[in-house]
Motif scaffolding. Structure first.
Motif, PDB file in Angstrom:
ATOM      1  N   ASP A  65       0.869  -1.188   0.000  1.00 25.31           N
ATOM      2  CA  ASP A  65       0.000   0.000   0.000  1.00 25.31           C
ATOM      3  C   ASP A  65       0.899   1.229   0.000  1.00 25.31           C
ATOM      4  N   ASP A  66       1.362   1.620  -1.185  1.00 28.51           N
ATOM      5  CA  ASP A  66       2.303   2.738  -1.296  1.00 28.51           C
ATOM      6  C   ASP A  66       1.710   4.052  -0.803  1.00 28.51           C
ATOM      7  N   GLU A  67       0.422   4.240  -1.058  1.00 28.38           N
ATOM      8  CA  GLU A  67      -0.210   5.494  -0.662  1.00 28.38           C
ATOM      9  C   GLU A  67      -0.189   5.652   0.858  1.00 28.38           C
ATOM     10  N   ARG A  68      -0.512   4.591   1.565  1.00 22.05           N
ATOM     11  CA  ARG A  68      -0.502   4.628   3.031  1.00 22.05           C
ATOM     12  C   ARG A  68       0.915   4.777   3.564  1.00 22.05           C
ATOM     13  N   LEU A  69       1.864   4.101   2.917  1.00 19.65           N
ATOM     14  CA  LEU A  69       3.267   4.172   3.326  1.00 19.65           C
ATOM     15  C   LEU A  69       3.803   5.593   3.190  1.00 19.65           C
ATOM     16  N   ILE A  70       3.632   6.190   2.021  1.00 20.74           N
ATOM     17  CA  ILE A  70       4.144   7.545   1.784  1.00 20.74           C
ATOM     18  C   ILE A  70       3.454   8.550   2.693  1.00 20.74           C
ATOM     19  N   GLY A  71       2.134   8.384   2.876  1.00 22.15           N
ATOM     20  CA  GLY A  71       1.401   9.299   3.739  1.00 22.15           C
ATOM     21  C   GLY A  71       1.912   9.275   5.167  1.00 22.15           C
ATOM     22  N   GLY A  72       2.176   8.083   5.702  1.00 24.49           N
ATOM     23  CA  GLY A  72       2.672   7.974   7.070  1.00 24.49           C
ATOM     24  C   GLY A  72       4.065   8.556   7.235  1.00 24.49           C
ATOM     25  N   ILE A  73       4.956   8.257   6.272  1.00 22.35           N
ATOM     26  CA  ILE A  73       6.332   8.754   6.364  1.00 22.35           C
ATOM     27  C   ILE A  73       6.372  10.277   6.232  1.00 22.35           C
ATOM     28  N   LEU A  74       5.644  10.810   5.262  1.00 21.53           N
ATOM     29  CA  LEU A  74       5.652  12.266   5.061  1.00 21.53           C
ATOM     30  C   LEU A  74       5.028  13.005   6.245  1.00 21.53           C
ATOM     31  N   LEU A  75       3.999  12.407   6.832  1.00 24.52           N
ATOM     32  CA  LEU A  75       3.389  13.037   8.003  1.00 24.52           C
ATOM     33  C   LEU A  75       4.384  13.113   9.152  1.00 24.52           C
ATOM     34  N   GLY A  76       5.066  12.015   9.430  1.00 19.71           N
ATOM     35  CA  GLY A  76       6.072  12.012  10.490  1.00 19.71           C
ATOM     36  C   GLY A  76       7.228  12.941  10.178  1.00 19.71           C
ATOM     37  N   ASN A  77       7.674  12.965   8.916  1.00 21.37           N
ATOM     38  CA  ASN A  77       8.798  13.805   8.510  1.00 21.37           C
ATOM     39  C   ASN A  77       8.457  15.283   8.653  1.00 21.37           C
ATOM     40  N   ASN A  78       7.269  15.663   8.217  1.00 23.17           N
ATOM     41  CA  ASN A  78       6.878  17.077   8.306  1.00 23.17           C
ATOM     42  C   ASN A  78       6.653  17.517   9.748  1.00 23.17           C
ATOM     43  N   LEU A  79       6.103  16.646  10.557  1.00 26.99           N
ATOM     44  CA  LEU A  79       5.942  16.977  11.973  1.00 26.99           C
ATOM     45  C   LEU A  79       7.297  17.256  12.615  1.00 26.99           C
ATOM     46  N   ALA A  80       8.279  16.390  12.317  1.00 26.22           N
ATOM     47  CA  ALA A  80       9.615  16.561  12.890  1.00 26.22           C
ATOM     48  C   ALA A  80      10.265  17.851  12.398  1.00 26.22           C
ATOM     49  N   ASN A  81      10.176  18.131  11.102  1.00 22.90           N
ATOM     50  CA  ASN A  81      10.809  19.331  10.541  1.00 22.90           C
ATOM     51  C   ASN A  81      10.164  20.617  11.063  1.00 22.90           C
ATOM     52  N   ILE A  82       8.843  20.652  11.066  1.00 20.56           N
ATOM     53  CA  ILE A  82       8.156  21.866  11.499  1.00 20.56           C
ATOM     54  C   ILE A  82       8.390  22.129  12.983  1.00 20.56           C
ATOM     55  N   LEU A  83       8.322  21.067  13.798  1.00 20.20           N
ATOM     56  CA  LEU A  83       8.542  21.245  15.231  1.00 20.20           C
ATOM     57  C   LEU A  83       9.975  21.663  15.516  1.00 20.20           C
ATOM     58  N   ALA A  84      10.942  21.088  14.797  1.00 19.72           N
ATOM     59  CA  ALA A  84      12.342  21.457  14.995  1.00 19.72           C
ATOM     60  C   ALA A  84      12.575  22.911  14.605  1.00 19.72           C
ATOM     61  N   THR A  85      11.967  23.339  13.504  1.00 20.77           N
ATOM     62  CA  THR A  85      12.121  24.730  13.064  1.00 20.77           C
ATOM     63  C   THR A  85      11.487  25.697  14.062  1.00 20.77           C
ATOM     64  N   SER A  86      10.341  25.350  14.591  1.00 16.47           N
ATOM     65  CA  SER A  86       9.674  26.205  15.574  1.00 16.47           C
ATOM     66  C   SER A  86      10.517  26.357  16.838  1.00 16.47           C
ATOM     67  N   LEU A  87      11.077  25.246  17.324  1.00 16.52           N
ATOM     68  CA  LEU A  87      11.927  25.303  18.522  1.00 16.52           C
ATOM     69  C   LEU A  87      13.182  26.116  18.246  1.00 16.52           C
ATOM     70  N   ALA A  88      13.769  25.951  17.047  1.00 16.13           N
ATOM     71  CA  ALA A  88      14.974  26.707  16.715  1.00 16.13           C
ATOM     72  C   ALA A  88      14.676  28.199  16.645  1.00 16.13           C
ATOM     73  N   THR A  89      13.509  28.544  16.090  1.00 16.56           N
ATOM     74  CA  THR A  89      13.139  29.967  16.019  1.00 16.56           C
ATOM     75  C   THR A  89      12.996  30.560  17.426  1.00 16.56           C
TER      76      THR A  89
END
Length: 435
Positions: A65-89
């Motif tokens: 299920d590629d759609e579910r796989l990509i959706g889960g990975i991108l969701l986790g990746n974006n959460l990590a990036n956005i939260l890290a950027t917010s803390l750095a700011t």
């Protein structure tokens, strides 16, 4: 009494910096996992799973299920990036004031790009199957945890695409396994990893399901037949002189095939008669149909794959090809189908005639008009189209829209064709040069 300002590098600073570092590591993990799981070959993962790799089995299950796989990975990746950027700011704003926002953006862009994107993706792409096997167990847990959010994102995406008239079929493979194999073989050959002969054999086997017996059959004009009403001695002489072991038997008209005789059956029967007491008298009364097998007819639209299976099921190697009206068109043997995979098969009994293709001193190619376009393409690595005609002569006639005369020259598909010989309405010899 004035209050002193809290130190900048206090416990909160180090906790925030540590959280940013952990989030960057998580981002790198998600980025590398995305590349590994999308680039990993299903075939290699299946092979690793069959050899006992549990991680490869989990990775293969995730790729279902590629759609579910990509959706889960991108969701986790974006959460990590956005939260890290917010803390750095927040951290840089505390240290430098309002000017820290711009600096935080530059620093986090560099860190995310280098350490959370390029580095893990480069590592993952070097050995995607191994990386996918290692990351699959953790990614599986992440997808299970984030499954409600992933389902919501999937529903929103499909809803938006549906507005624009696009529908997603979850069972539709983006690239079929067959096309993937063909592409890998072509790339491997162009890079010198796969030999031309190996590529041709594998592609020939893959093409059997797409090609019909009409494309490779021996045309009826070239079929050698036995007349059932001939004298036994004439039939024996014809059988002995023929390079073929199986010959169709007709009566009256060549279209009226009444049997197929095998040379061994014919010789056994005649030998038995000659050694009997009746001798020559019994041989004179011999009827070839007494030893002939029932003819086996197949439609010209039968695929080579189906015909090969039918040959194996029937334990026979010989079939007569007819069109939709039942008229004889040609014959096909199991050897003809095998030659589409392994190339020309010859033995000591084959007629040593003129080669179907040979090169001249000027670099041109002299080609038999009856040579198939597929064989010519395989021999020279050319790409002449074979959708409208099976033979080289047929291609010239199709492009010329007439039956050319000897000496006429045509140029199409990047080649120059000169008609060297013509017999009746058939082009028998051509000279071809690549332009």
């Amino acid at each position: 009494m004035t209050e002193t300002a809290p130190p900048l590098l206090d416990a909160a600073f180090w906790i925030t910096a540590s959280a940013i570092l952990v989030l960057l590591i998580c981002s790198a993990f998600f980025s590398g996992s995305e590349t590994a799981l999308t680039a990993a070959s299903r075939g290699k993962l299946r092979s690793m799973s069959d050899k006992g790799s549990a991680g490869a089995g989990r990775a293969l299950a995730l790729k279902e299920d590629d759609e579910r796989l990509i959706g889960g990975i991108l969701l986790g990746n974006n959460l990590a990036n956005i939260l890290a950027t917010s803390l750095a700011t927040a951290l840089f704003t505390r240290l430098l004031g309002d000017g820290g926002v711009a600096l935080a953006t530059l620093v986090m862009t560099a860190l995310v790009l280098i350490f959370a994107e390029v580095l893990p993706k480069t590592y993952a792409i070097t050995d995607p199957e191994s990386a996918a096997s290692k990351t699959a167990p953790i990614i599986r847990i992440v997808i299970l945890v984030l499954s409600p959010a992933v389902s919501a994102v999937r529903a929103i995406v499909r809803g938006v695409l549906r507005i624009f008239g696009l529908r997603i079929d979850p069972d539709l493979a983006l690239l079929s396994v067959r096309e993937e194999i063909v592409g890998a073989l072509q790339i491997g050959h162009s890079e010198g990893v796969v030999e031309k002969e190996d590529r041709d054999r594998l592609l020939g086997a893959l093409d059997l399901g797409d090609r019909t017996v009409e494309e490779i059959m021996l045309h009826r004009s070239k079929i050698e037949m036995i007349d059932a009403d001939d004298e036994p001695s004439a039939i024996l002489s014809q059988s002995l002189a023929s390079p073929h072991t199986r010959l169709p038997v007709y009566r009256g008209d060549h279209e009226n095939i009444v049997g197929v005789v095998h040379a061994k059956d014919l010789l056994r029967a005649m030998h038995k008669l000659t050694t009997s007491e009746a001798g020559a008298e019994a041989l004179a009364k011999f009827r070839v149909l007494d030893v002939a097998m029932k003819p086996y007819f197949v439609p010209e639209t039968t695929t080579l794959d189906d015909q090969m299976r039918e040959f194996l099921r029937r334990h026979t190697h010989f079939a007569l090809v007819v069109d939709e009206y039942g008229a004889l068109q040609g014959l096909i043997t199991l050897e003809d189908i095998l030659e589409e995979i392994v190339g020309e098969i010859t033995d000591e009994f084959d007629v040593s005639g003129e080669r179907p293709m040979r090169r001249t001193e000027t670099g041109d190619w002299l080609v038999d008009g009856a040579m198939t376009i597929r064989d010519l393409n395989r021999a020279r690595d050319w790409n002449l189209p074979d959708e409208e005609a099976n033979t080289v002569a047929g291609l010239v006639i199709h492009e010329a829209q007439t039956i050319p005369t000897q000496g006429q020259v045509f140029s199409f598909h990047g080649f120059r064709f000169e008609v060297l010989a013509r017999k009746d309405n058939r082009i028998t010899r051509l000279k071809i040069r690549q332009l």
